[in-house]
Structure formats: C-alpha cells, structure tokens
Design a protein around this motif. Sequence first.
Motif, short mmCIF file in Angstrom:
data_model
loop_
_atom_site.label_atom_id
_atom_site.label_comp_id
_atom_site.label_asym_id
_atom_site.label_seq_id
_atom_site.Cartn_x
_atom_site.Cartn_y
_atom_site.Cartn_z
N LEU A 33 0.84 -1.20 0.00
CA LEU A 33 0.00 0.00 0.00
C LEU A 33 0.87 1.25 0.00
N LEU A 37 1.44 3.99 -3.00
CA LEU A 37 1.09 5.38 -2.71
C LEU A 37 2.29 6.30 -2.89
N LEU A 204 -19.24 5.94 -1.21
CA LEU A 204 -18.32 4.86 -1.56
C LEU A 204 -18.57 4.37 -2.98
N ARG A 208 -16.01 4.55 -6.07
CA ARG A 208 -15.60 3.34 -6.77
C ARG A 208 -15.75 3.49 -8.29
N GLY A 211 -13.27 5.66 -10.44
CA GLY A 211 -11.98 5.10 -10.79
C GLY A 211 -12.06 3.97 -11.81
N THR A 213 -12.22 2.02 -15.28
CA THR A 213 -11.72 2.25 -16.63
C THR A 213 -12.39 1.33 -17.62
N THR A 238 -9.60 8.21 -16.44
CA THR A 238 -9.08 6.84 -16.39
C THR A 238 -8.71 6.32 -17.78
N ALA A 260 -3.22 9.69 -12.45
CA ALA A 260 -3.30 8.62 -11.45
C ALA A 260 -3.32 9.20 -10.05
N ILE A 263 -6.83 10.83 -9.36
CA ILE A 263 -7.93 9.90 -9.15
C ILE A 263 -7.74 9.13 -7.84
N THR A 264 -6.48 8.76 -7.54
CA THR A 264 -6.22 8.04 -6.29
C THR A 264 -6.52 8.93 -5.09
N VAL A 267 -10.32 9.19 -4.65
CA VAL A 267 -10.95 7.95 -4.16
C VAL A 267 -10.57 7.69 -2.70
N LEU A 268 -9.29 7.86 -2.36
CA LEU A 268 -8.88 7.59 -0.98
C LEU A 268 -9.50 8.59 -0.01
N THR A 271 -13.11 7.64 0.54
CA THR A 271 -13.21 6.43 1.35
C THR A 271 -12.93 6.73 2.83
N LEU A 272 -11.87 7.51 3.08
CA LEU A 272 -11.53 7.85 4.46
C LEU A 272 -12.63 8.66 5.11
N ARG A 275 -15.53 6.61 6.09
CA ARG A 275 -15.24 5.80 7.29
C ARG A 275 -15.32 6.65 8.55
N LEU B 117 -6.36 -0.14 0.48
CA LEU B 117 -5.71 -0.88 -0.61
C LEU B 117 -6.78 -1.40 -1.57
N ILE B 124 -4.58 1.98 -11.42
CA ILE B 124 -3.38 2.43 -10.71
C ILE B 124 -2.44 1.25 -10.48
#
Lengths: 283, 312
Positions: A33, A37, A204, A208, A211, A213, A238, A260, A263-264, A267-268, A271-272, A275, B117, B124
């Motif tokens: 991970l 990253l 979420l 999802r 991201g 493609t 994507t 990249a 988009i990462t 998305v992260l 998600t965080l 949560r 993850l 990616i």
Amino acid sequence: MDAQSFHYMRRKFYNLLALSVSVLSAGFGIFFLFWILKDVISFGLPALNGSFFTELPAPPGAEGGGLANAIFGTILITVVATVIGVPSGILAGTYLSEYGRKSRVASVVRFVSDILVSAPSIVVGVFVYALLVKPFGGFSAIAGAVALSIIMLPVVIRTSEEMLKLVPDATREAALALGAPHWKVTVHVVYRGALRGITTGVMLAVARVSGETAPLLFTSFNNSFWNFDMSEPTATLTVTIFNYAMGPYEDWHQKAWGGAFLITAIVLCVTLLSRLIVRRKAA
Amino acid sequence: MPVIDRHKADKAGDALFKGVSYFFALLVIVLMALIFVVLFKESLLSIRAFGFKFIYTSVWDPVAGEFGALPAIWGTIVSSIIAIVIAVPVSLGIAIFLTEMAPKGLKGPIGTAIELLASIPSIIYGMWGLFIFAPLLSEYVEPYMVDYLGFIPLFNGAPLGIGMLPAGFILAIMIIPFISSVSRDIFQMVPPILKESGYGVGATRWEVIRKVVLPYTRSGIIGAVILGLGRALGETMAVTFLIGNSHRISLALLDPATSISATLANEFTEAVEDLYLSSLVELGLILFVITFIVLALAKLLIGRFSYKGGNL
C-alpha cells in the motif's frame, strides 16, 4: 529435557511461528500500500501544474497541454451515472427492506445484486456497447454513464438495504400507529433514520465508479477536445491514463502519473471521509 | 381535506411507492437476464461460425478471420490461480492478525489501511505494475529465477518483467484486501465462548485458530477465497498492462500471455469486421458465465455465515 516439556516447547514454537507469519503477511499488505502510494505521489505530484487542470491535451509527441477535458469528462459521466444509479438503487433497496423482506423475489434480487457487484466490469462495457453504442451509431458519454450506473446499482441496493434495516421496527410501528401511511413512514421516518448510512454508501459507490476504466473503454471512448454533448465520445481521466501509459511518449507517461495521482487522491479521500462518518455514528 | 379523501390519497400514495420500488427491484433481475440475452445475441455470428471449436482452438488471427479462445481462457484461469495461490495465505494471515492478535490500538488503522488498498482503482495497480514493478522484476528477480529455477518449466521464459507471473502477482495484491476483509468479518462470527473454552483447556493461540476458528468458519473462508477468485477472473486493467497480450499458450509463466479481459480491452475498439466483433463479444459471454458460476458458488458458501455481500 523430559518429553512433556519438549512437547510444550514445540507447541510454543508453532504458536510463535504461525503468529509471526500472520504479522509478516499484514506487513506485506501494508508495505505494498505504501509503496504504491509513494510512487503515485512522487511521480504524480510533479506532473500537476496549472495547465494540467486548464488546458486541452497537446498533439501526440508535443510537450505541454493538460487533461482539463478528461477531468471534466470524468465529473460529467460520474454525475450522470449517480443521477441514474443512486435513486433506482435506493428504491430497490427500499423494496428489499420495507416490502419484500423475506419474500422470494427479494431473495432473488439480493442474490442477483451480490453477483452483479463482483461481475467483471469489462463485460458491462461490452453489454452497454451492444445496447447503446452499436445501435445508435457511435460512442457517447451517456453510454459511459449508463455503464457506470449499472456497476453502481447493486452496491447502492445492498448498502441502502443494510442501512434501512438498521432502523428499528418499533420506530416504524410508532409512526404507523399515529395513522401515517406506509410510504410517509418510509420517507419521513425510515429514510431520515438511515440518512447518514445511505449517504456513506452512496459516497463509496461514487468513489468506486469514478476510478473505473474498463466499462468506459468502449462506451464513452475518448476525445481530444472539449465535449459538452452527451451523445458524443468523451474523454475521461481513467481512459486517458490507460492510453497515455500505454503510449510511447515520456510526456504522456508523466501526464498519466498526474491523472493517477488525482484519481487516487479523490478515491482515498472519499473512502476515508466515509469511514470517519461511520465511526462518528458508532461513537 | 375530508378524512375520507385523505385516506384515499394515502392509499394511492402507498400503492404508487410500493409499485415504484418493486419496479426497481425487478429491474435488477431484468438487467442480469438482459446481459445474458444481449451478449448471446451479439455472439451468435461467432457461435454459428465456430461452434464449440471456439473454446478449444488456439488460433487467433483477425486477418484470416479465424478465432479460437483457448489462449485467452487459459490466461484468465492461470493468472487467477497464480493470484489465489499467493493471495490466500497472505490474506488469511492478515485476517488472523486483525481478529486474534492485533492490539486494540492497531486493529483500526491496519484494518483501514487494508481496506484503502481495496479502494485504489485497478488502473493504478496496472500502471504501477508496468512502470515500477515490471522493470524491477526483469532486472533483479526474473533472471535469477530463470538461472536457478529454470529447470522447472513453469519458471522459465523471457525475463521481460511482463507476462503471466507478473500479472498474477499484481492480481494477488489486488485481491488480498478483498479476501482479508471478508475473512476478517467471518472470523469475527465465531462465538467467543468457543474460543474461550479452547483457551480454558490451555491451548495456545495458534491451536485455538487451527482447531476452533478455522474449522468453524471453513465454508465461509472457502467462499471468501472463491469470491476473490471471481474478482481475479474478471479484473481487467491490472492484467492488461502486465500480461503482455500474446495469443500463445506457454507453460513458462514468465512468457507473455493474454486473458479474456485483456483481449477485450486491447482489441474491442479495433474490431471492424462483424465476425471479429462477435468473437470478442463471445469471449465476454464466456467470462460472464465463468464468473457467474464462481460467484454464485461463493455466495452459497458465504451465505451460511450471513455475510451481507459486496461493498468493500
């Protein structure tokens, strides 16, 4: 050393061995991970600059330019997909939790959506191609949005059902006892109780699909220019990353890393954030 | 408004709301059926032209108009098996760590990290695999693999960093979070009293895991593994970047290969002839049928543990 203490030592040894293996495997997962990253940040961040967000792609081989149209395309297609997918998903989830419950139809719907959640997204792309691209004579943003909404639908159905089910039946009964019709109970009482959970699930699901493609490759396809027409091919981040990373130019690779990273990061973060919302609810 | 009218309006509202939600629930079933029907209809041309030969022949020649799906099917299955072989021990280790061992303060952050993850988009992984991982493999790992393990046909081939084994490895990294978070949820279903009685008779932690937790959760864990397999079979972007796109069947896992999803991603937009396109759709249909069976199996096995599906 007598036999008994040897036996004891051996058990201790196996215990230690197995536990170390499981610590190592947790470490293995986390290692990758951070490795991924780290690379996405260290290659992606330098590629971001003003023109990345504001300019159109440069002609192949030329330096400079940006991915502004692809960023816009991703937002456009994701928003349209959300508008199609989320209301229908929440309504189907409502059926499962408020009406169907243990009925036969409900269990078939659950089974089918659980399979659709994990179904290969590229097959959804092929399906939408056959349904909306081939008969209507060309790639289009709307086809891409429909493909994404199909991927989103089962996720929204299952999470909204779970969240609606968390609302206690006593609450429903209390509202019904006051003479409220079932639909008003659902809309004003049950939805309100499950609002936070459903919002999290929707976030979420949106993260999802933004991201994704594979389902866009042959639905919304690609475009080097601005496009505001839903019936025309549209660039997305994507698909652009895919084409640029596979392409021969160093400048393209850099742009792909930039995309990249973008988009990462989105998305992260989503998600965080979702949560955190869930955790605050639990606390 | 008179009471009687309001009563009527309420009844109409109820019927409407129920009807609409019923419609959208049914829509999911219709959608699934439609996917099968549309894919089948579009692949009819290729089914008529090749019949069952499509599945067991291995010539893929768009110029001559000859299509055999065996290399793609082979690649899909082999890369997924590699992924499962790597991912299962690691994922179970992670799940055991998270449920049985991690101190309370670590459980949350590590669980979150593993789930993050899972949320990283597959493109990616693919891109990272192509630009970072493949060069490392071809320089530092694969040459030694060929030198020292090359006598086993599996570990032979061109050390390009791109091929069946690298693709399977990246797939493994992708499905580890899925399998571990599903297995963690299943491990948590073991009644504490069972574990405590194990500890009560003096069992070590590993003995409790092996003799209480694993037997109790066996079918659920098998289901989780099959769920991971289903994901691996259909995964597209990570595989497309790394598998090498060669329609050849080779026992050497370092050699480039292809998979159904990679073939679709690479060739679909280039297919101009009807037969070519129809053959590609038939590939998609085969992939859909395989994953449908695999996922249905996983669902049946996990169902016993009332795991509520998806949303990882």
